[in-house]
Write a protein that holds these residues in place. Structure first.
Motif, short mmCIF file in Angstrom:
data_model
loop_
_atom_site.label_atom_id
_atom_site.label_comp_id
_atom_site.label_asym_id
_atom_site.label_seq_id
_atom_site.Cartn_x
_atom_site.Cartn_y
_atom_site.Cartn_z
N ALA A 1 0.82 -1.21 0.00
CA ALA A 1 0.00 0.00 0.00
C ALA A 1 0.85 1.26 0.00
N LEU A 2 1.93 1.27 0.79
CA LEU A 2 2.80 2.45 0.81
C LEU A 2 3.46 2.66 -0.54
N GLN A 3 3.89 1.56 -1.15
CA GLN A 3 4.53 1.66 -2.45
C GLN A 3 3.55 2.21 -3.48
N ASN A 4 2.33 1.67 -3.47
CA ASN A 4 1.35 2.15 -4.44
C ASN A 4 0.90 3.58 -4.14
N THR A 5 0.82 3.92 -2.85
CA THR A 5 0.44 5.29 -2.49
C THR A 5 1.49 6.28 -2.96
N ALA A 6 2.77 5.94 -2.72
CA ALA A 6 3.85 6.83 -3.16
C ALA A 6 3.86 6.96 -4.68
N ARG A 7 3.66 5.84 -5.34
CA ARG A 7 3.63 5.89 -6.81
C ARG A 7 2.46 6.72 -7.30
N LEU A 8 1.29 6.55 -6.65
CA LEU A 8 0.11 7.31 -7.03
C LEU A 8 0.34 8.81 -6.82
N ALA A 9 0.92 9.16 -5.67
CA ALA A 9 1.12 10.57 -5.37
C ALA A 9 2.04 11.23 -6.39
N VAL A 10 3.15 10.57 -6.67
CA VAL A 10 4.11 11.13 -7.63
C VAL A 10 3.48 11.22 -9.02
N MET A 11 2.77 10.16 -9.41
CA MET A 11 2.18 10.14 -10.74
C MET A 11 1.09 11.21 -10.88
#
Length: 644
Positions: free
Chosen positions: A169-179
């Motif tokens: 979830a943290l990985q996907n959240t960070a990726r989502l935020a940056v994207m």
């Protein structure tokens, strides 16, 4: 969910946990901040690099293929780009830059994955071990309430949920935020009007997500509770499998597990029903964002600005928008998974910290002293004790609840035991004999009076030094799955093989051990099931011999074995108790008739005391018990006034 009457100590303290995920990061994430920061930095670079190919492709289309505009990129100075170079040079630059961007994306995605996984697994290692350490320190009162399944659920299921959250979830959240930030910024820079069309779905996504989080949270709490209940039911059924089989109650236990499993199924479906609405809804909104962008951009490109839009849109810009919107749609569609994992982790972290927040009621005082060396004088001074009906009660109320009359187990117990003496405790089942000696080990604390060892109130000395001076041999012997030698060495892990053998000889265990296929290296199985009851008992005695305690507690150590085995065990116990302060609980009075003093315990009080002969001469309760066990049926008939 548990009803108020069924609410466990887990429920009480779980409900009080505030900002559980914040606590998770502040207590466990901060020490691992280097991995987290490194991973986030690598993630930003990887995601930024992944946005370059669509930009480069759009720039190449407009400059090389259509000639609509000069070759340009956001934030990059024009002097760095082949804006005025031949088309071949611009194409070559774009191709090389795209390859480099993919390479950078791959390398930094790998770096991020390594750092993120190190962060997640190091945090969860600390959470799991700290939770287990806390569980080890909890009082016997906690385990009297049969919380084993709940603890297993916390250590396994809840810890795994947190690991998934930190890892995925943290990985996907960070990726989502940056994207999202990166794509939104590029789109607004390229064409703010079309960007608004693409980003219009975000407010709707936020509203849907907030609704889902508020609605699903109590359902996740119920689901985690039902997992704990199911684990408890399974653990109890498996631990008591022998009783189940001998009682022919397999169908009854299967029914109880079926009911617990169905409760888990029902609570899980309650969560999934919301997910069945939320996830497709998120995908629909993200898909509509892509479709509207494609339609508006396509009309703009072929017919000019539609509706209230103005300005121009080049082919390259349109292609870039479509590619970025597609990349924008994918992470937005994954928000449902992120929220799902977040809510699951929140419920699990509440249970983890609920366990962590349960107070340890029996622990060392700040000024506790080391009692060693111990001579072995033990004094019970007007000791009163009762099991509290609600030992943890209101966490905000430190006032102990007064014991009701029916809760009192021991009332005014007083006696002394000098070093080297043997004190026997006899009496009917449930009289409080075992409780008296559990208080000496501080498995529970007295409600009134004092217990002293060598003149020290045991509440003023360290638990380690107190329990290190006491050896315990009980009726229900527990052996860990391992070898016989490992079980004898338990607590004295540095003992060598010679010491182990000598202890086994003293416990009358050496002969049967050497007759086994692998001798001292024979594995005993879970709970020692590969050994007989008498063999397990003698291994337990050998373990106590090796510990060489100054005070010895024997709690009906021979009551569940045959006569021959009892003789062997009693002989080893006699050796073990030499020159030690010994307390022996026995139903078979013949095993304690030579004790220095015998206490007859009835209804939580010492009804009689003295030597064997003194108690027989007193012709009281002890004499009646002795005569009953030695076959004086006529006297027993007369005393009990019954007909044969």
């Amino acid at each position: 969910m548990s009803t108020p009457e069924e609410e466990s100590v887990f429920d009480t303290y779980r409900d009080r946990v505030e900002r559980p995920l914040y606590r998770l990061f502040s207590e466990y994430g901060v020490p691992e901040w280097k991995y987290f920061a490194g991973g986030m930095a690598a993630n930003v670079v990887a995601r930024a690099a992944s946005l370059l190919p669509p930009l480069l492709l759009g720039a190449a289309i407009d400059s090389v293929f259509t000639g609509d505009s000069a070759f340009s990129l956001p934030v990059v100075p024009a002097s760095w780009l082949p804006a005025t170079a031949p088309d071949a040079a611009q194409f070559q630059f774009a191709a090389v830059a795209i390859v480099v961007a993919f390479f950078v994306t791959a390398v930094f995605t790998w770096l991020y994955g390594v750092a993120a996984n190190l962060f997640a697994h190091r945090v969860m290692h600390a959470v799991r071990t700290d939770s287990f350490e806390k569980m080890q320190r909890l009082d016997m009162t906690f385990f009297d309430d049969k919380q084993t399944g709940e603890v297993m659920s916390v250590l396994n299921n809840d810890a795994s949920n947190l690991e998934v959250f930190l890892d995925n979830a943290l990985q996907n959240t960070a990726r989502l935020a940056v994207m999202v930030v990166g794509i939104a910024g590029i789109m607004l820079w390229m064409n703010w009007q079309l960007a608004i069309v693409t980003l219009a779905a975000i407010p709707l996504i936020v509203v849907l997500t907030l609704w889902f989080m508020r609605t699903v949270e109590p359902r996740y709490v119920a689901q985690r509770q039902s997992i704990g209940d199911l684990n408890t039911r399974l653990e109890n059924a498996l631990s008591g499998v022998e009783l189940v089989k001998t009682s022919n109650t397999e169908s009854y236990e299967t029914g109880r597990v079926r009911d617990a499993s169905y409760s888990f199924f029902r609570d899980t479906m309650s969560v999934l029903k919301l997910n069945y609405l939320y996830r497709p809804g998120m995908e629909l909104l993200a898909g509509l964002s892509f479709a509207v962008t494609f339609v508006v951009g396509g009309i703009w490109l072929f017919q000019g600005p539609p509706l209230f839009f103005s300005g121009t849109l080049s082919t390259g810009e349109f292609v870039t928008f479509i590619l970025l919107t597609q990349r924008f749609v994918t992470p937005l569609a994954e928000v449902s998974n992120i929220v799902d994992q977040y809510e699951n982790a929140k419920a699990s972290s509440e249970r983890v910290f609920g366990l962590r927040d349960i107070p340890v009621r029996i622990q060392d005082d700040a000024d506790a002293t080391d009692i060693s060396p111990v001579e072995g004088r033990v004094e019970y001074d007007d000791v009163t004790f009762g099991y509290e009906s609600d030992p943890y009660g209101d966490p905000d109320d430190d006032t102990p609840d007064p014991l009701a009359d029916e809760d009192v187990i021991l009332d005014g117990v007083s006696f002394d035991a000098d070093p080297g003496e043997t004190t026997a405790l006899v009496g009917p089942t449930g009289a409080g004999k075992s409780t008296i000696l559990k208080l000496l080990l501080r498995l529970y604390d007295v409600d009134g009076g004092e217990i002293r060892v060598d003149g020290h109130d045991i509440r003023d000395v360290t638990l380690e030094s107190l329990r290190g001076a006491i050896g315990y041999v009980g009726q229900d012997t527990f052996l860990f799955d391992g070898t016989i030698a490992e079980n004898i060495k338990y607590g004295e892990f540095d003992a060598d093989r010679e010491d182990v053998v000598e202890a086994a000889k003293a416990a009358e265990a050496h002969q049967f051990i050497t007759e086994m296929p692998n001798g001292y290296d024979t594995r005993v199985g879970e709970r020692g099931v590969k050994l007989s009851g008498g063999q397990r008992q003698r291994v337990s005695i050998a373990r106590t011999v090796l510990q060489d305690p100054e005070i010895l507690i024997l709690d009906e150590a021979t009551s569940a074995v045959d006569t021959e085995t009892e003789f062997l065990i009693q002989r080893s116990l006699d050796r073990l108790s030499e020159d030690r302060t010994t307390f022996s609980i026995a139903h078979r009075l013949s095993t304690v008739k030579n004790a220095d003093q015998i206490l007859v315990v009835e209804a939580g009080e010492v009804a009689e005391r003295g030597t064997h002969q003194e108690l027989l001469d007193a012709d009281g309760v002890y004499a009646a018990l002795w005569n009953a066990q030695t076959g004086d049926r006529d006297r027993l008939k007369q005393e009990l006034d019954i007909e044969t």
